[in-house]
Design a protein around this motif. Sequence first.
Motif, PDB file in Angstrom:
ATOM      1  N   GLN A   3       0.828  -1.203   0.000  1.00 48.69           N
ATOM      2  CA  GLN A   3       0.000   0.000   0.000  1.00 48.69           C
ATOM      3  C   GLN A   3       0.867   1.259   0.000  1.00 48.69           C
ATOM      4  O   GLN A   3       0.530   2.256  -0.646  1.00 48.69           O
ATOM      5  CB  GLN A   3      -0.916  -0.003   1.223  1.00 48.69           C
ATOM      6  CG  GLN A   3      -1.980   1.091   1.175  1.00 48.69           C
ATOM      7  CD  GLN A   3      -2.970   0.964   2.318  1.00 48.69           C
ATOM      8  OE1 GLN A   3      -2.680   0.330   3.318  1.00 48.69           O
ATOM      9  NE2 GLN A   3      -4.126   1.583   2.171  1.00 48.69           N
ATOM     10  N   SER A   4       1.988   1.226   0.698  1.00 49.63           N
ATOM     11  CA  SER A   4       2.902   2.369   0.702  1.00 49.63           C
ATOM     12  C   SER A   4       3.421   2.647  -0.700  1.00 49.63           C
ATOM     13  O   SER A   4       3.460   3.802  -1.145  1.00 49.63           O
ATOM     14  CB  SER A   4       4.070   2.111   1.652  1.00 49.63           C
ATOM     15  OG  SER A   4       3.621   1.884   2.966  1.00 49.63           O
ATOM     16  N   GLY A   6       1.982   1.835  -3.488  1.00 49.86           N
ATOM     17  CA  GLY A   6       0.881   2.343  -4.300  1.00 49.86           C
ATOM     18  C   GLY A   6       0.621   3.818  -4.061  1.00 49.86           C
ATOM     19  O   GLY A   6       0.382   4.589  -5.009  1.00 49.86           O
ATOM     20  N   ILE A   7       0.658   4.240  -2.797  1.00 47.05           N
ATOM     21  CA  ILE A   7       0.434   5.652  -2.488  1.00 47.05           C
ATOM     22  C   ILE A   7       1.525   6.520  -3.116  1.00 47.05           C
ATOM     23  O   ILE A   7       1.260   7.583  -3.698  1.00 47.05           O
ATOM     24  CB  ILE A   7       0.387   5.857  -0.965  1.00 47.05           C
ATOM     25  CG1 ILE A   7      -0.848   5.165  -0.380  1.00 47.05           C
ATOM     26  CG2 ILE A   7       0.367   7.346  -0.617  1.00 47.05           C
ATOM     27  CD1 ILE A   7      -0.892   5.172   1.136  1.00 47.05           C
ATOM     28  N   ASN A  10       1.118   6.755  -6.838  1.00 46.91           N
ATOM     29  CA  ASN A  10      -0.008   7.631  -7.136  1.00 46.91           C
ATOM     30  C   ASN A  10       0.390   9.094  -6.993  1.00 46.91           C
ATOM     31  O   ASN A  10       0.028   9.941  -7.817  1.00 46.91           O
ATOM     32  CB  ASN A  10      -1.175   7.295  -6.211  1.00 46.91           C
ATOM     33  CG  ASN A  10      -2.398   8.151  -6.485  1.00 46.91           C
ATOM     34  OD1 ASN A  10      -2.642   9.138  -5.793  1.00 46.91           O
ATOM     35  ND2 ASN A  10      -3.172   7.767  -7.483  1.00 46.91           N
ATOM     36  N   LYS A  19       0.598  17.323  -4.863  1.00 47.31           N
ATOM     37  CA  LYS A  19       0.989  16.085  -4.207  1.00 47.31           C
ATOM     38  C   LYS A  19       2.379  15.628  -4.641  1.00 47.31           C
ATOM     39  O   LYS A  19       3.072  14.930  -3.912  1.00 47.31           O
ATOM     40  CB  LYS A  19      -0.032  14.985  -4.495  1.00 47.31           C
ATOM     41  CG  LYS A  19      -1.392  15.212  -3.884  1.00 47.31           C
ATOM     42  CD  LYS A  19      -2.248  13.976  -3.961  1.00 47.31           C
ATOM     43  CE  LYS A  19      -2.505  13.576  -5.380  1.00 47.31           C
ATOM     44  NZ  LYS A  19      -3.396  12.391  -5.458  1.00 47.31           N
ATOM     45  N   THR A 163      -7.456   0.388  -3.900  1.00 45.10           N
ATOM     46  CA  THR A 163      -6.014   0.359  -3.645  1.00 45.10           C
ATOM     47  C   THR A 163      -5.239   0.128  -4.937  1.00 45.10           C
ATOM     48  O   THR A 163      -4.150   0.676  -5.129  1.00 45.10           O
ATOM     49  CB  THR A 163      -5.679  -0.752  -2.631  1.00 45.10           C
ATOM     50  OG1 THR A 163      -6.419  -0.522  -1.422  1.00 45.10           O
ATOM     51  CG2 THR A 163      -4.195  -0.760  -2.295  1.00 45.10           C
ATOM     52  N   THR A 165      -5.982   1.266  -7.784  1.00 41.98           N
ATOM     53  CA  THR A 165      -5.911   2.525  -8.534  1.00 41.98           C
ATOM     54  C   THR A 165      -4.742   3.393  -8.088  1.00 41.98           C
ATOM     55  O   THR A 165      -4.369   4.327  -8.807  1.00 41.98           O
ATOM     56  CB  THR A 165      -7.221   3.319  -8.379  1.00 41.98           C
ATOM     57  OG1 THR A 165      -7.443   3.625  -6.983  1.00 41.98           O
ATOM     58  CG2 THR A 165      -8.411   2.525  -8.893  1.00 41.98           C
ATOM     59  N   TYR A 166      -4.181   3.116  -6.899  1.00 43.87           N
ATOM     60  CA  TYR A 166      -3.007   3.874  -6.473  1.00 43.87           C
ATOM     61  C   TYR A 166      -1.832   3.673  -7.433  1.00 43.87           C
ATOM     62  O   TYR A 166      -0.978   4.552  -7.565  1.00 43.87           O
ATOM     63  CB  TYR A 166      -2.577   3.452  -5.068  1.00 43.87           C
ATOM     64  CG  TYR A 166      -3.522   3.853  -3.969  1.00 43.87           C
ATOM     65  CD1 TYR A 166      -4.420   4.895  -4.134  1.00 43.87           C
ATOM     66  CD2 TYR A 166      -3.531   3.173  -2.758  1.00 43.87           C
ATOM     67  CE1 TYR A 166      -5.287   5.257  -3.125  1.00 43.87           C
ATOM     68  CE2 TYR A 166      -4.386   3.531  -1.729  1.00 43.87           C
ATOM     69  CZ  TYR A 166      -5.266   4.576  -1.925  1.00 43.87           C
ATOM     70  OH  TYR A 166      -6.122   4.932  -0.914  1.00 43.87           O
ATOM     71  N   SER A 170      -4.272   8.639 -12.329  1.00 44.64           N
ATOM     72  CA  SER A 170      -5.635   9.000 -11.921  1.00 44.64           C
ATOM     73  C   SER A 170      -6.531   9.327 -13.106  1.00 44.64           C
ATOM     74  O   SER A 170      -7.758   9.317 -12.976  1.00 44.64           O
ATOM     75  CB  SER A 170      -5.598  10.190 -10.964  1.00 44.64           C
ATOM     76  OG  SER A 170      -4.974  11.308 -11.576  1.00 44.64           O
TER      77      SER A 170
END
Length: 313
Positions: A3-4, A6-7, A10, A19, A163, A165-166, A170
Amino acid sequence: MIQSIGIIVNFAGDSGSIKTQLFFDQTWLAGLFLTVVYTGGAVLVMWLGERITDYGVGNGQSMIIFVGIIATAGQAIVNKFAEIPSNLDAIWELVAFVLVCVVIFFAIVYVDLSERKVPVQYAKQIKGRKMYGGQATHIPLKVNQAGVIPVIFAMSFLQFPLTITYFMNSESGAAAWIEKWLSPTGTPGVWVYAAFNVVLIIFFTYFYTSVTFNPVEVAQNMKANGGFIPGIRPGKPTSDYITKVLSRITLIGALFLVVIAVVPLVANIISGAKLSSLAFTGSSIIIVVGVVLETAREIESQMTMRHYKGFLE
């Protein structure tokens, strides 16, 4: 860790966005550094939760989640109060939010404390010159045996497509499709999300209840100690009876969790997502009430143990 990554991907993929500044520069070393930081932060929070469990009252990780929910909701309510001078509709949104929360809080407490008492009678046994047994008791079967776990499991599964989609741009077609069809904010995806939520909550309620409560073992223990349910033969008929009763009340508990999880989602749809700014989610409300009840039980248990300890001394 996944998850890290992926973020971070993104963040780096939104060129021209503010961002991107959080990414420092788009090099593999910066990405590796941020992955370690994000993953280490998650592990640190888990470690703090375990320490709270060991040295505090109640479940530490639940307490951390509870504090986060309360802080977020409190800030959202303060912001909504600040909107009142320029938007009078904010008053009615706050009133509706408070009324719905009070009703849901009452329902959660009522169901959480509800239980089906299966009567058990123990036969009298004579050992030496003393007589044992003969007392009547009951097996408490809670209506909401699984607690908030099914809602959390269902939410985790439903968050998996988001998740993914990270790792995408976008503005890509796949990310837009997931946002439209599998997101609680998409149209008509919110209805698909709600339907999957209902199915997963019911499934995980039965699954978690079957893991935490074994009717066969309970029936065997009763038989070994001379206990029986009036009108039911010991052994397999007893386990079948307990299974039948448990399946019925588990259905009631599952439907209750479905209502609590889906009603706020539908309320956000009807209100045009106005209540979403108040952190109005069923899982959040269940967690808050569940943690408060669990903490209250722990404190009461600690006080009772201390009282008995002082009495014995």
